[in-house]
Design a protein around this motif. Structure first.
Motif, PDB file in Angstrom:
ATOM      1  N   GLY A 461       0.781  -1.239   0.000  1.00  0.00           N
ATOM      2  CA  GLY A 461       0.000   0.000   0.000  1.00  0.00           C
ATOM      3  C   GLY A 461       0.809   1.284   0.000  1.00  0.00           C
ATOM      4  N   THR A 462       2.076   1.239  -0.423  1.00  0.00           N
ATOM      5  CA  THR A 462       2.885   2.475  -0.449  1.00  0.00           C
ATOM      6  C   THR A 462       2.390   3.393  -1.569  1.00  0.00           C
ATOM      7  OG1 THR A 462       4.730   1.124   0.264  1.00  0.00           O
ATOM      8  CG2 THR A 462       5.265   3.332  -0.528  1.00  0.00           C
ATOM      9  N   PRO A 463       1.918   4.598  -1.232  1.00  0.00           N
ATOM     10  CA  PRO A 463       1.282   5.417  -2.272  1.00  0.00           C
ATOM     11  C   PRO A 463       2.241   5.971  -3.330  1.00  0.00           C
ATOM     12  CG  PRO A 463       1.158   6.515  -0.119  1.00  0.00           C
ATOM     13  CD  PRO A 463       1.794   5.186   0.109  1.00  0.00           C
ATOM     14  N   LEU A 464       3.525   6.179  -2.963  1.00  0.00           N
ATOM     15  CA  LEU A 464       4.447   6.800  -3.919  1.00  0.00           C
ATOM     16  C   LEU A 464       5.743   6.006  -4.012  1.00  0.00           C
ATOM     17  CD1 LEU A 464       4.056  10.432  -2.509  1.00  0.00           C
ATOM     18  CD2 LEU A 464       3.024   9.576  -4.619  1.00  0.00           C
ATOM     19  N   CYS A 465       6.220   5.794  -5.229  1.00  0.00           N
ATOM     20  CA  CYS A 465       7.545   5.188  -5.412  1.00  0.00           C
ATOM     21  C   CYS A 465       8.450   6.222  -6.071  1.00  0.00           C
ATOM     22  CB  CYS A 465       7.464   3.948  -6.297  1.00  0.00           C
ATOM     23  SG  CYS A 465       6.839   2.520  -5.425  1.00  0.00           S
ATOM     24  N   ILE A 466       9.622   6.368  -5.503  1.00  0.00           N
ATOM     25  CA  ILE A 466      10.573   7.365  -6.014  1.00  0.00           C
ATOM     26  C   ILE A 466      11.732   6.598  -6.655  1.00  0.00           C
ATOM     27  CG2 ILE A 466      12.200   9.178  -5.333  1.00  0.00           C
ATOM     28  CD1 ILE A 466      10.308   9.522  -2.799  1.00  0.00           C
ATOM     29  N   THR A 467      11.883   6.734  -7.961  1.00  0.00           N
ATOM     30  CA  THR A 467      12.958   5.995  -8.626  1.00  0.00           C
ATOM     31  C   THR A 467      14.123   6.926  -8.973  1.00  0.00           C
ATOM     32  OG1 THR A 467      11.274   4.570  -9.543  1.00  0.00           O
ATOM     33  CG2 THR A 467      13.458   4.371 -10.494  1.00  0.00           C
ATOM     34  N   VAL A 468      15.301   6.501  -8.511  1.00  0.00           N
ATOM     35  CA  VAL A 468      16.525   7.261  -8.803  1.00  0.00           C
ATOM     36  C   VAL A 468      17.178   6.588 -10.012  1.00  0.00           C
ATOM     37  CG1 VAL A 468      18.766   7.958  -7.868  1.00  0.00           C
ATOM     38  CG2 VAL A 468      16.795   7.710  -6.322  1.00  0.00           C
ATOM     39  N   ASP A 469      17.416   7.363 -11.088  1.00  0.00           N
ATOM     40  CA  ASP A 469      18.025   6.744 -12.271  1.00  0.00           C
ATOM     41  C   ASP A 469      19.225   7.575 -12.745  1.00  0.00           C
ATOM     42  OD1 ASP A 469      16.880   8.927 -13.457  1.00  0.00           O
ATOM     43  OD2 ASP A 469      15.176   7.813 -14.291  1.00  0.00           O
ATOM     44  N   HIS A 470      19.731   7.258 -13.939  1.00  0.00           N
ATOM     45  CA  HIS A 470      20.947   7.949 -14.370  1.00  0.00           C
ATOM     46  C   HIS A 470      20.722   9.438 -14.629  1.00  0.00           C
ATOM     47  CE1 HIS A 470      22.158   3.722 -14.851  1.00  0.00           C
ATOM     48  NE2 HIS A 470      23.332   4.221 -14.449  1.00  0.00           N
ATOM     49  N   GLN A 471      19.515   9.805 -15.000  1.00  0.00           N
ATOM     50  CA  GLN A 471      19.238  11.229 -15.220  1.00  0.00           C
ATOM     51  C   GLN A 471      19.396  12.015 -13.908  1.00  0.00           C
ATOM     52  OE1 GLN A 471      15.555  12.018 -17.347  1.00  0.00           O
ATOM     53  NE2 GLN A 471      15.594  14.167 -16.716  1.00  0.00           N
ATOM     54  N   THR A 472      19.114  11.319 -12.792  1.00  0.00           N
ATOM     55  CA  THR A 472      19.227  11.975 -11.478  1.00  0.00           C
ATOM     56  C   THR A 472      20.644  12.514 -11.272  1.00  0.00           C
ATOM     57  OG1 THR A 472      17.709  10.250 -10.724  1.00  0.00           O
ATOM     58  CG2 THR A 472      18.629  11.681  -9.024  1.00  0.00           C
ATOM     59  N   LEU A 473      21.633  11.739 -11.807  1.00  0.00           N
ATOM     60  CA  LEU A 473      23.028  12.154 -11.643  1.00  0.00           C
ATOM     61  C   LEU A 473      23.263  13.527 -12.284  1.00  0.00           C
ATOM     62  CD1 LEU A 473      24.738   8.770 -12.612  1.00  0.00           C
ATOM     63  CD2 LEU A 473      24.592   9.754 -10.316  1.00  0.00           C
ATOM     64  N   ASN A 474      22.542  13.806 -13.378  1.00  0.00           N
ATOM     65  CA  ASN A 474      22.737  15.069 -14.090  1.00  0.00           C
ATOM     66  C   ASN A 474      21.932  16.226 -13.522  1.00  0.00           C
ATOM     67  OD1 ASN A 474      24.358  13.701 -15.896  1.00  0.00           O
ATOM     68  ND2 ASN A 474      22.593  13.162 -17.187  1.00  0.00           N
ATOM     69  N   ASP A 475      20.614  15.956 -13.234  1.00  0.00           N
ATOM     70  CA  ASP A 475      19.768  17.114 -12.909  1.00  0.00           C
ATOM     71  C   ASP A 475      19.017  16.994 -11.583  1.00  0.00           C
ATOM     72  OD1 ASP A 475      17.893  15.203 -13.446  1.00  0.00           O
ATOM     73  OD2 ASP A 475      17.074  16.150 -15.247  1.00  0.00           O
ATOM     74  N   MET A 476      19.357  15.962 -10.789  1.00  0.00           N
ATOM     75  CA  MET A 476      18.705  15.747  -9.488  1.00  0.00           C
ATOM     76  C   MET A 476      17.172  15.683  -9.600  1.00  0.00           C
ATOM     77  SD  MET A 476      20.866  14.931  -7.422  1.00  0.00           S
ATOM     78  CE  MET A 476      20.249  14.949  -5.767  1.00  0.00           C
ATOM     79  N   THR A 477      16.711  15.100 -10.714  1.00  0.00           N
ATOM     80  CA  THR A 477      15.278  14.804 -10.794  1.00  0.00           C
ATOM     81  C   THR A 477      15.094  13.299 -10.622  1.00  0.00           C
ATOM     82  OG1 THR A 477      15.287  14.475 -13.179  1.00  0.00           O
ATOM     83  CG2 THR A 477      14.786  16.718 -12.383  1.00  0.00           C
ATOM     84  N   VAL A 478      13.919  12.919 -10.144  1.00  0.00           N
ATOM     85  CA  VAL A 478      13.601  11.491  -9.947  1.00  0.00           C
ATOM     86  C   VAL A 478      12.214  11.225 -10.535  1.00  0.00           C
ATOM     87  CG1 VAL A 478      14.957  11.106  -7.839  1.00  0.00           C
ATOM     88  CG2 VAL A 478      12.655  12.053  -7.671  1.00  0.00           C
ATOM     89  N   THR A 479      11.899   9.947 -10.681  1.00  0.00           N
ATOM     90  CA  THR A 479      10.548   9.611 -11.152  1.00  0.00           C
ATOM     91  C   THR A 479       9.677   9.299  -9.941  1.00  0.00           C
ATOM     92  OG1 THR A 479      11.521   8.571 -13.051  1.00  0.00           O
ATOM     93  CG2 THR A 479       9.238   8.054 -12.638  1.00  0.00           C
TER      94      THR A 479
END
Ligand code: GAP
Length: 513
Positions: A461-479
């Protein structure tokens, strides 16, 4: 097996498989009607308790909390009426040796007649289509009228026999209706007897000096006996309330339906002390207030209904249940009772101590009346779990098991999932975890393929999943992936805290009240 039974079985096995509820002492083959809460269950239970506590105690400046002991002076239970009147009528089947609540056997018999009524209604709906008028159909269909008359006459006779302690008539009713043991079909019954539901225990080591005690069957009496302590030390003015959560114990004859009816359970109760004569106003107020609390969780208005009591408990002048649509039908989730001045009067009588409120405006003392709201925490847990478990068929025909728990109650508010276990992604994930964990309970998982990790979070029942990917390394954004819609969105890590706040903070949800 019908769909409802099937769903209930799925809820029970899901609760075990995903660490919500385990049978107590399972490795010793379990203890009947006693359950333990696992790692996710403990979080869900704590969140329900907190949601209740904030809504009752923190939001209302005239309600305060209490945490009274489970053990109480044994005379408390004499005064409250529990020693003499906290009984259930039981009957044994001589052939199967199984024990039943006599009133429940009769009520189940009536439920079967109700099913027949529903069948007739469904037939009518099919026959008349759009022209079907339920009220007219019920009041004119001969079969339905006969069925309803039968239910009414059985219920009336049962209520009057129980009221008058006429247990031989209860047995006669079972025999007249030819009620059989649901397991074996045998109709060979013993006499109906009263059975006290309180658990006894002893205080003190040496048996000759020990005192007989009871494990409290409700938390309410701890509030009544502390009424003056709280009123005086908190300088409380009427109307005011005292709330507490805690364990209660009942030696239920028929403990069944998983955590619905347990022998050890937790209650969340509030006693609201009011001026005599104002009880109707406050009864209405608390009925509405408590229903709103339930509705604020968004589990569906159609899942709740009130059931006003015809037969009242010895202490009440009005009472209703908020019933919830469990997988096995509408059943009591919470009770709202207008308890008059019964309890305070009784404790005055048994102690000789005045339990009154001095009203400075009226310049007189009186015994307050009491409006009680009482909800079982475990029952609320079952309500949440059973209505949240959903199996969705996805486009690729696979089944997604998802717990659509109101996010404010979810064990974890978010899961942090580095896409791969290398390239510095777990380190960023850990940093996000550390930034969030003091505000919210968040989960970190770097094992397995991302799809499987999403599924594991859906199942708890976790409402949000935060995925750290290779783009995160460049712009500190996550999915961010949303549990209910499975939609994904790209956000900056700075936006995570406000986003989780929006979805899952108590403050946001309680603002809806
Ligand atoms: N102080 C009032 C009182 O105890 P109650 O209707 O007997 O009233 C209140 O209990 C609530 O406690 C019920 O609505 C139910 O949610 C919960 N409850 C009662 N017996 C229970 C049991 N054996 N197992 C789980 N919950 C129970």
């Amino acid at each position: 097996m019908n769909n409802k039974e099937d769903h209930f079985k799925k809820v029970i096995s899901h609760a075990k498989e995903y660490g919500f509820v385990f049978q107590s002492s399972e490795i010793y083959d379990g203890l009947n009607a006693v359950y333990d809460y696992g790692q996710n269950g403990a979080e869900l239970k704590k969140n329900i308790r907190e949601y209740w506590w904030k809504a009752m105690v923190h939001i209302n400046s005239n309600i305060v909390g209490l945490d009274s002991a489970i053990f109480m002076h044994p005379t408390v239970w004499k005064a409250s009426g529990h020693v003499d009147a906290f009984n259930d009528p039981l009957v044994d089947n001589k052939d199967s040796k199984k024990r039943y609540r006599a009133d429940v056997l009769i009520e189940d018999y009536c439920s079967k007649i109700e099913l027949k009524i529903n069948k007739e209604i469904n037939k009518g709906k099919k026959r008349y289509g759009d022209d079907f008028d339920l009220t007219e159909f019920i009041s004119t269909n001969k079969k339905i009228i006969d069925y309803q008359n039968k239910i009414d006459s059985i219920s009336k006779r049962l209520a009057s026999s129980l009221e008058n302690e006429n247990l031989s008539d209860v047995k006669q009713l079972i025999e007249e209706l030819e009620i059989a043991d649901p397991l074996t079909g045998s109709k060979n019954w013993t006499d109906v007897k009263q059975f006290n539901l309180m658990f006894g225990t002893k205080l003190g080591a040496a048996s000759e000096h020990s005192t007989d005690l009871y494990l409290r069957p409700e938390t309410a009496q701890g509030i009544f006996v502390n009424f003056l302590n709280v009123q005086k030390s908190g300088r409380m003015k009427i109307p005011f309330g005292i709330a507490q959560t805690g364990k209660a114990f009942r030696n239920e004859i028929v403990a069944r339906q998983f955590i619905f009816r347990m022998r050890e359970f937790e209650q969340m109760e509030m006693q609201f002390f009011i001026k005599p004569g104002t009880q109707n106003k406050w009864y209405k107020y608390w009925k509405e207030n408590r229903l709103n609390w339930h509705l604020s969780l968004g589990m569906g208005e159609e899942k709740y209904r009130f059931h006003d009591h015809g037969k009242l408990a010895h202490y009440a002048d009005a009472a209703t249940d908020i019933e919830f649509k469990f997988p096995f039908g509408f059943k009591e989730l919470e009770g709202i009772h207008s308890r008059t001045d019964y309890d305070l009067n009784q404790h005055e009588k048994f102690t000789g101590k005045k339990l009154r409120f001095y009203d400075p405006e009226m310049n007189e003392s009186y015994t307050p009346y009491v409006l009680e709201t009482s909800i079982g925490l475990d029952r609320m847990f079952l309500a949440v779990l059973s209505s949240s478990l959903i199996e969705e068929i996805l486009e690729n025909n696979s089944i997604r098991k998802v717990l659509k728990i109101p996010s404010v109650l979810a064990p974890y508010k978010a899961a942090i999932l580095p896409l791969v276990k290398k390239d510095g992604l777990p380190e960023i994930g850990k940093k996000i975890l550390n930034d969030l964990k003091l505000d919210f309970n968040v989960f970190f998982d770097e094992k397995d393929a991302i799809g499987r990790r999403y599924r594991r979070q859906d199942a708890i029942g976790t409402p949000l999943c935060i995925t750290v990917d290779h783009q995160t390394l460049n712009d500190m954004t996550v999915t961010i992936r949303f549990r209910d819609s499975m939609e994904q969105q790209r956000v900056n890590v700075n936006e995570l805290l406000p986003l989780i706040n929006k979805y899952a903070s108590m403050k946001n949800w309680l603002n809806k009240l």
